[in-house]
Design a protein around this motif. Structure first.
Motif, PDB file in Angstrom:
ATOM      1  N   ALA B 177       0.855  -1.194   0.000  1.00 44.84           N
ATOM      2  CA  ALA B 177       0.000   0.000   0.000  1.00 44.84           C
ATOM      3  C   ALA B 177       0.888   1.239   0.000  1.00 44.84           C
ATOM      4  CB  ALA B 177      -0.919   0.005   1.212  1.00 44.84           C
ATOM      5  N   GLN B 188      -3.962   1.227  -1.560  1.00 41.33           N
ATOM      6  CA  GLN B 188      -4.601  -0.086  -1.439  1.00 41.33           C
ATOM      7  C   GLN B 188      -3.564  -1.172  -1.701  1.00 41.33           C
ATOM      8  OE1 GLN B 188      -8.176   0.177  -3.963  1.00 41.33           O
ATOM      9  NE2 GLN B 188      -9.327   0.519  -2.075  1.00 41.33           N
ATOM     10  N   CYS B 343      -9.219  -0.200   3.949  1.00 38.98           N
ATOM     11  CA  CYS B 343      -9.128   0.526   2.675  1.00 38.98           C
ATOM     12  C   CYS B 343     -10.322   0.252   1.779  1.00 38.98           C
ATOM     13  CB  CYS B 343      -7.817   0.206   1.958  1.00 38.98           C
ATOM     14  SG  CYS B 343      -7.848  -1.333   1.003  1.00 38.98           S
TER      15      CYS B 343
END
Lengths: 176, 421
Positions: B177, B188, B343
């Protein structure tokens, strides 16, 4: 995430970059752009958003995000994605001084509830709100990595640790 | 033995300055490597022998990670530092950046040399303004002293370090990420494999290490792998920074040998406030299972000892709670954190974290139902192991452990609609 090693491309580049922001802001963004490979200007998207947010009194607008996209040759949607994902970007005014109060475990154990109560009583606002005179905004934040000085808060670039109601009063009194 | 490695300069006046670091043996490891043209594999072997494991929380052997890089592959390779310190309870990297930034710079340089990289990025969380400025000053100092930049000390080895600032997202502490974020995207996590060693920043081979990990490297090279390893205990080499917070007299960072008894660490932190009983301890940051105080009193602070009693060393963030704390309320706050920070990429985590939070919230607020504890266990089990990254597991593990060890308290909340504390 899919595997992609190339930047997100934009159909048409915006040529008139000098019409964006001010020269000072462009120079600030350029110091960040210079850190990354030439084809990876988009790596400067986060710092660019921070710079224009600061310039704009602490929050972003659709127009500013579009200008960042133009400046970095990114599709606007890619900039909106970033601007809406990270918690330090604001999309509405948060006052001249944004009080970021941590309420995560270590701060909670050490009494952040009392600090919150005190700030609420003093300013008459809760999380996500701004005082009517626009002087203070209050925001709940997750752990800021200063648990040794819990409870703590951040205003601007400064961390304030080992808070007590009296200390909070002193700090807030000292801010215009 | 206290403050021997990452905090070695801490007793000095202005510990962050180059001259201070050099007065404590700083940059000697780098100079030695460059003068002797030490083979890259020797350095990697040394780091392997030292027993150094990733200090960010996962505990992966650092030398092994460096060894995964194909050093002969053409093109750029990168060193990326994870200074996105955000695991609740952890505040050690902030102090390394503030008080000993040169140890990190030297560590980055040694890593860069060992894997054949020429560029490093230090990803510092956006809230860390003071640490960011301190690190930037140190980079400038090193550059002006010829210790960083093109052709370092006339050796032919050149390396650039750039600082990147985050903007507030716990998930960016997950290494892939963080790479996505450094590429200017939402943070993400990527699906693995391929791992960053193969496909990292900008698709290039990348070593990504925690701040404390890299700041430990110069002393391993300078004082030897055996010296470092023997400070700790088997499988937990070296000293470690423990961030002690909560209801203790002197919260703070303590750099002590791995394997130190928890009771001793607690004593260093001044013991419990107001002489209260130690009710519960989260030994490695909010993502790891909680343990009752009485179990902790027999535990030593190393990977194996803590695993044996069902938790993890994690990032070394020790959150200590006395008996004035309601365990339902603590878990509610932790659950909220993961709900807030998920996320949103994987369904079990995105939906499950919110579900767990809402159920714990209603128990805390006196509207819990009899079946809620089993429901929480069930949701937690269905998140575990079913997500791309470890955030899902990190959200599930506290829930299961709080209920396991403090079931009475949860049951009391459900039965009596109020807290027993």
């Amino acid at each position: 995430m899919s595997l992609r090693s190339e930047p997100m491309v934009r159909a048409q580049k915006f040529e008139d970059k000098e019409s964006l922001f001010t020269r000072e802001v462009r120079e600030q963004i350029d110091t960040w752009v210079a850190k990354y490979p030439a084809e990876w200007k988009q790596s400067a998207c986060m710092p660019a958003l921070t710079i224009v947010q600061d310039m704009n009194g602490g929050y972003l607008t659709r127009d500013l995000m579009d200008q960042v996209a133009d400046y970095l040759d990114m599709p606007p949607i890619a900039v909106y994605e970033v601007a809406s994902f990270y918690s330090m970007y604001e999309h509405k005014p948060m006052g001249r001084h944004k009080i970021c109060l941590c309420t995560n475990v270590s701060c909670m154990i050490c009494g952040s509830d009392n600090i919150l109560e005190h700030i609420r009583n003093r300013l008459g606002i809760g999380f996500g709100e701004v005082t009517p005179d626009g002087r203070f905004g209050l925001k709940e934040v997750e752990c800021l990595g200063a648990c040794g000085g819990a409870p703590m808060m951040q205003i601007g670039h400064t961390y304030y640790e080992n808070l007590t109601p009296e200390l909070v009063d002193q700090i807030l009194d000292g801010l215009e | 033995m206290v403050n021997e490695v990452c905090f070695r300069t801490l007793h000095c006046d202005r510990p962050w300055r180059l001259e201070t670091y050099q007065s404590e043996g700083g940059y000697e490891a780098l100079k030695m490597i460059l003068a002797e043209k030490t083979p890259q594999e020797d350095i990697i072997e040394m780091v392997k022998q030292s027993g150094l494991r990733g200090r960010g929380g996962a505990g992966f052997p650092t030398g092994l990670k460096w060894g995964f890089i194909n050093r002969t592959a053409p093109g750029e390779k990168y060193v990326v530092v994870n200074s996105d310190e955000g695991e609740p309870g952890t505040f050690k990297d902030r102090d390394i950046l503030r008080y000993n930034p040169h140890a990190l710079i030297e560590g980055i340089l040694i890593c860069g040399y060992a894997i054949g990289a020429a560029t490093g990025y230090n990803y510092i969380r956006g809230e860390f303004w003071e640490p960011y400025e301190r690190f930037e000053e140190a980079v400038t100092e090193a550059r002006e002293a010829g210790l960083l930049g093109d052709n370092i000390l006339d050796s032919g080895f050149g390396f650039q370090i750039h600082t990147h600032l985050g903007s507030g997202a716990y998930i960016c502490g997950e290494e892939t990420a963080l790479l996505e974020s450094l590429e200017g995207k939402k943070g993400q996590p990527r699906f693995k494999p391929p791992f960053p060693a193969m496909f990292g920043l900008y698709g290039r081979p990348t070593v990504i290490n925690n701040t404390e990990t890299l700041a430990s490297v110069p002393d391993i090279v300078r004082r030897g792998a055996d010296w470092f390893r023997e400070i700790g205990v088997p499988n937990s080499g070296g000293p470690k920074l423990f961030s002690v917070s909560g209801n203790v007299v002197r919260p703070g960072n303590y750099e002590v040998p791995m394997g130190i008894p928890f009771a001793e660490l607690l004593e260093m932190a001044g013991g419990m406030r107001e002489g209260k009983r130690c009710k519960a301890v989260i030994p490695g940051g909010s993502s790891v299972p909680v343990l009752p105080g009485e179990i902790m009193m027999d535990v030593t602070m190393d990977y194996e000892s803590i695993e044996k009693v069902g938790s993890m060393l994690g990032s070394g963030a020790v959150i200590v709670m006395d008996d004035s704390n309601c365990m339902v309320k603590v878990l509610e706050r932790i659950a909220y954190f993961y709900y807030e920070e998920s996320c949103g990429q994987c369904t079990p985590c995105r939906e499950g974290t919110g579900w767990m939070y809402r159920v714990i919230h209603r128990i805390e607020n006196g509207t819990g139902r009899q079946e809620d504890l089993d429901l929480l266990d069930d949701v937690a089990k269905k998140i575990m192991g079913r997500t791309i990254c470890a955030l899902g597991d990190a959200a599930a593990m506290p829930v299961a452990s709080f209920i396991q060890h403090f079931r009475d308290e949860f049951q009391y909340h459900i039965d009596h609609k109020k807290c027993m504390v």
